[in-house]
Design a protein around this motif. Structure first.
Motif, PDB file in Angstrom:
ATOM      1  N   ASP A 179      -3.351  -3.135  -1.814  1.00 20.91           N
ATOM      2  CA  ASP A 179      -3.912  -2.110  -2.173  1.00 20.91           C
ATOM      3  C   ASP A 179      -3.557  -1.829  -3.602  1.00 20.91           C
ATOM      4  O   ASP A 179      -1.971  -1.241  -3.505  1.00 20.91           O
ATOM      5  CB  ASP A 179      -3.782  -0.952  -1.182  1.00 20.91           C
ATOM      6  N   ASP A 194      -3.152   0.863  -5.130  1.00 20.54           N
ATOM      7  CA  ASP A 194      -2.281   2.108  -5.028  1.00 20.54           C
ATOM      8  C   ASP A 194      -0.806   2.053  -4.591  1.00 20.54           C
ATOM      9  O   ASP A 194      -0.100   3.022  -4.468  1.00 20.54           O
ATOM     10  CB  ASP A 194      -3.158   3.359  -4.398  1.00 20.54           C
ATOM     11  N   THR A 213      -7.176   6.892  -4.023  1.00 21.02           N
ATOM     12  CA  THR A 213      -6.159   7.999  -3.332  1.00 21.02           C
ATOM     13  C   THR A 213      -4.843   7.667  -3.835  1.00 21.02           C
ATOM     14  O   THR A 213      -3.838   7.317  -3.240  1.00 21.02           O
ATOM     15  CB  THR A 213      -6.153   7.467  -1.883  1.00 21.02           C
ATOM     16  N   ASP A 232       0.895  -1.281  -0.021  1.00 18.31           N
ATOM     17  CA  ASP A 232      -0.016  -0.027  -0.100  1.00 18.31           C
ATOM     18  C   ASP A 232       0.959   1.126  -0.046  1.00 18.31           C
ATOM     19  O   ASP A 232       1.999   1.340   0.446  1.00 18.31           O
ATOM     20  CB  ASP A 232      -0.758   0.003   1.276  1.00 18.31           C
ATOM     21  N   ALA A 233       0.456   2.391  -0.728  1.00 17.79           N
ATOM     22  CA  ALA A 233       0.828   3.385  -0.471  1.00 17.79           C
ATOM     23  C   ALA A 233       0.750   4.039   0.955  1.00 17.79           C
ATOM     24  O   ALA A 233       1.717   5.025   1.555  1.00 17.79           O
ATOM     25  CB  ALA A 233       0.656   4.659  -1.384  1.00 17.79           C
ATOM     26  N   HIS A 234      -0.154   3.472   1.483  1.00 20.56           N
ATOM     27  CA  HIS A 234      -0.678   4.285   2.813  1.00 20.56           C
ATOM     28  C   HIS A 234      -0.671   3.080   4.000  1.00 20.56           C
ATOM     29  O   HIS A 234      -0.613   2.095   3.670  1.00 20.56           O
ATOM     30  CB  HIS A 234      -2.413   4.655   2.808  1.00 20.56           C
TER      31      HIS A 234
HETATM   32 MN    MN Z   1      -3.740   3.164  -0.176  1.00 21.42          MN
END
Ligand code: MN
Ligand code: MN
Length: 317
Positions: free
Chosen positions: A241, A243, A255, A150-152
């Protein structure tokens, strides 16, 4: 299950790839096979998103983008649709107006669909769905190691006072004791945060992290080594994710953050998981309205293909 030949995808020399069934990779439906070792299914839910909506259309889009997947994976010298019976379990019927009700439904459906020992590959949907999916894993295996691409961080506490969102599943899962935190890791973290505390809180929970910037300086084999060392021989749940990929490789998501992984890097890391005890996985946050030319859908389909290639083929006995 009995040792009969798995039913594979529809024969592309008989029905061209753009025609025929709309299942993932043109695999058989779950209802059309006697048993299944691995079930792919869709969780069309995006009520937990904080920015762009649309991931409820992810499962249909990823299936449509998966029609070109072929039976032999040369990178791993394996046939992911022949190592056990893989089937498409359809979509969950999830309440779009009530997040708690939706989480309950996803948990119930995942429990039913996974039967006593099948592996589930879930296509989201937004990242909220990881929480109920991890609850079912915890029932079967105890707290599982989580490898989170995930980026997050998705370890935030609340947003607008809401505890169940796509930014909070791993905080909730940690609090519920679903995760073996000493063996869990984020991969691909990047982008602006609210403050440095975000990273500190994730660390305090117990997550390790490979940041997107680490890919600039460390060879991929070294990063795979860090991941494998962290996970060890634990039961492993993989949550991807989409992203985690750079918006150039996955524009169709809710996002997006610049400076992400290439699909080549992500696919190679997934191949590096071969031999680990993967008990389930998800691919989430594909939001087709922001996609172009199936770029994101194809990336997600290939992520699922590599996951199928490294999953133990037969159901857990
Ligand atoms: Mn994410
Ligand atoms: Mn996420």
């Amino acid at each position: 299950m009995e040792d009969h030949e798995p039913v594979g995808p529809v024969d592309a020399s008989r029905i061209p790839r753009y025609a025929g069934e709309n299942t993932f990779a043109r695999l058989p439906r779950l209802a059309d096979v006697r048993e299944a070792d691995t079930v792919l299914w869709g969780v069309p839910f995006d009520t937990g998103v904080s920015y762009r909506p649309g991931a409820r259309f992810g499962p249909a889009h990823v299936r449509a983008s998966s029609k070109l997947l072929r039976p032999y994976n040369p990178a791993l010298d394996t046939e992911p649709f022949a190592r056990g019976q893989v089937a498409d379990g359809g979509d969950a019927g999830v309440n779009p107006f009530d997040i708690r009700d939706a989480i309950g439904t996803i948990e119930r459906c995942a429990r039913e669909l996974s039967g006593t020992n099948r592996r589930l590959l879930s296509i989201g949907g937004d990242h909220t769905i990881a929480l109920p999916l991890l609850r079912v894993q915890r029932e079967r295996h105890g707290p599982v190691a989580v490898l989170h691409f995930d980026a997050h961080l998705d370890t935030w506490d609340t947003y607008f006072g809401a505890p169940y969102t796509h930014g909070t599943p791993f905080r909730r899962a940690a609090q519920e004791g679903l995760i073996d935190l000493a063996h869990s890791m984020h991969v691909g973290i990047r982008g602006p945060l609210y403050s440095g505390l975000d990273l500190e809180e994730s660390e305090r929970l117990g997550f390790a992290a490979v940041h997107a910037r680490d890919f600039l300086r460390s060879p991929i084999d070294e990063l795979i080594g860090r991941v494998r060392e962290r996970i060890g021989n634990r039961a492993l749940y993989v949550s991807v994710d989409i992203d985690v990929l750079d918006p150039g490789f996955a524009p169709g998501t809710g996002t997006p953050e610049a400076g992400g992984l290439s699909s080549r890097e992500l696919l190679e890391i997934l191949r590096g998981l071969r031999g680990l005890d993967i008990v389930g996985a998800d691919v989430v946050e594909v939001s087709p309205a922001y996609d172009h030319a199936e770029i994101t859908g194809i990336a997600a389909a290939h992520v699922l293909y590599e996951l199928l290639s490294v999953l133990p083929g037969r159901a857990r006995s």
